[in-house]
Design an enzyme around this catalytic site. Structure first.
Site, short mmCIF file in Angstrom:
data_model
loop_
_atom_site.label_atom_id
_atom_site.label_comp_id
_atom_site.label_asym_id
_atom_site.label_seq_id
_atom_site.Cartn_x
_atom_site.Cartn_y
_atom_site.Cartn_z
N ASP B 21 -17.63 7.40 -10.02
CA ASP B 21 -18.59 7.34 -8.63
C ASP B 21 -20.13 7.34 -9.29
OD1 ASP B 21 -19.00 9.95 -9.39
OD2 ASP B 21 -17.79 10.63 -7.81
N TRP B 51 11.97 -0.43 -6.07
CA TRP B 51 12.20 -0.15 -4.41
C TRP B 51 12.56 -1.39 -3.84
CZ3 TRP B 51 12.58 4.60 -5.50
CH2 TRP B 51 11.92 5.35 -5.96
N THR B 63 9.03 6.29 -1.58
CA THR B 63 9.07 7.75 -1.73
C THR B 63 7.78 8.25 -0.95
OG1 THR B 63 8.27 7.81 -3.91
CG2 THR B 63 10.57 8.09 -3.57
N PRO B 64 7.53 8.18 0.10
CA PRO B 64 6.29 8.54 0.74
C PRO B 64 6.20 10.21 0.49
CG PRO B 64 7.57 7.21 2.54
CD PRO B 64 8.32 7.36 1.28
N LYS B 94 16.64 16.62 2.12
CA LYS B 94 15.80 15.40 2.47
C LYS B 94 14.76 15.21 1.93
CE LYS B 94 18.40 13.90 6.54
NZ LYS B 94 18.35 13.22 8.00
#
Lengths: 142, 142, 142, 142
Positions: B21, B51, B63-64, B94
């Site tokens: 930046d 995926w 895999t969020p 899960k």
């Protein structure tokens, strides 16, 4: 009995096609892109000059992150309009806590709590940054 | 007395000019870009198919993130080579916990701990995603 | 003697700190991020449904680039508000020309001319995309 | 009869999930991210110091784009390894032409031709940048 309220500023995001991944949902680093923009927007809305000016006047060139904790509650996709609600909830000696709630209408999409510092260049000739005491002129504006 | 070790995979990043930046340091959302790549790299190195294949075989399209907590310890800049060390430290019903240490040689630059799920499409006709039980075939590979 | 006018749509961009590089100016790939958003915005403003709907009705999932030619005229930085003026100037059989002028007030910052297609999945079982004839329903709206 | 050869440098890209859009293919602004990295990589491989050093020695803080023309030939997706082949094919007084071919094995994915400048700060007190004459020390290295 006390109740504390914080100044809250809203930064609006229109989610774009390119913000989404092959699953068709926002790719999560983009949420941090928006959060960083909302962080700066908060200071701009409070009347703090842009960092390239504060670098000259206060030595402060930005507010880098020290710590961030986020929860992702619902997915978003392109075409969504999101509101990033941002406040500073705590001022410490050399850092502050900035919190964000990203909403799509009434639905909470993401929550984030950050610790940031006001950063200046190191004065010992080495590369890198150092945290400075919260500038009173900035705190007074927020 | 027990000691647990986790499979650790390293993902290498060459920091580029455009990752930085106006302060000349890595803009933090880019760290999450690398962490997401390192997350997938971990599964690839363990032998999990991409995926777009697991979507056909297991319904799993990625895999969020559910939750992420990160500490930024030192700044980095272009020209740096970073090693992202990634492990899965916990498998839940899960969800799972994936941890990252980003190093520049011996210096720790950033640490991150995430909760992720294996996600499939909703089956009730609505948009959005749902967490599925950890696929045993994937867990066995990791 | 004839004169042709094209429907022009404006997409507004607020340049953020993180859009800028260590030189303090917009890092140029971000201009293409905004141009892609402006391209889609053009179709949305014309009443074309989002791509995840046209994929179901027309097989069209987006408008990928075939060719792009850009000139960078002036730099921009964070705090700037940019207007991306976008038109479609030519409809060919299986492609179209979309042009952009990025303005900061009266100053031209960047100009871009693109060839894009309406893309559908290949029907021969292979991965990849194919250009379809311009859908009349879309062209009629624009 | 003459034949000119140019020094060619290769920059390798591993395409990531997050580089791809809802169509499952690389979102095109990411190609420009890689091209910008390849541009700088070319100079690094030739032995040119990083821009934060040349800013001190030559006043040059980077090589911004003036003009870019690109053709997108095939799509790419995550899991692909791409080779960006980069050369400087022409040195002008205050600009140079840099060309890129992005390959996946033997397949050409994208071609790009750019005009860039060596940029320094303006010396008239105004914001913005100016092109400087190609520094002989840099040209000699390339």
């Amino acid at each position: 009995m006390t109740s504390t309220t914080y100044k809250e500023v809203t930064y609006t995001v229109n989610v774009e096609f390119g913000d989404c991944d092959p699953a068709g949902i926002v790719w999560f680093p983009n949420f941090f892109r928006w959060i960083d923009a909302a962080s700066r927007h908060f200071f701009v809305q409070c009347g703090v000059p842009p960092w390239h000016e504060t670098e000259k006047t206060l030595g402060v060139f930005g507010t880098p992150l020290v710590d961030t904790h986020s929860k992702f509650l619902k997915t978003a996709s392109y075409g969504d309009t999101l509101s990033v609600k941002v406040s500073v909830t705590e001022w410490r000696d050399k850092s502050f806590v900035q919190v964000y709630r990203i909403m799509r209408g009434d639905e909470a999409i993401m929550e984030c709590e950050e610790v940031r510092i006001f950063a200046a260049r190191r004065t010992d000739g080495k590369n890198g940054i150092r945290a400075v005491a919260i500038p009173p002129a900035i705190r007074a504006l927020c």
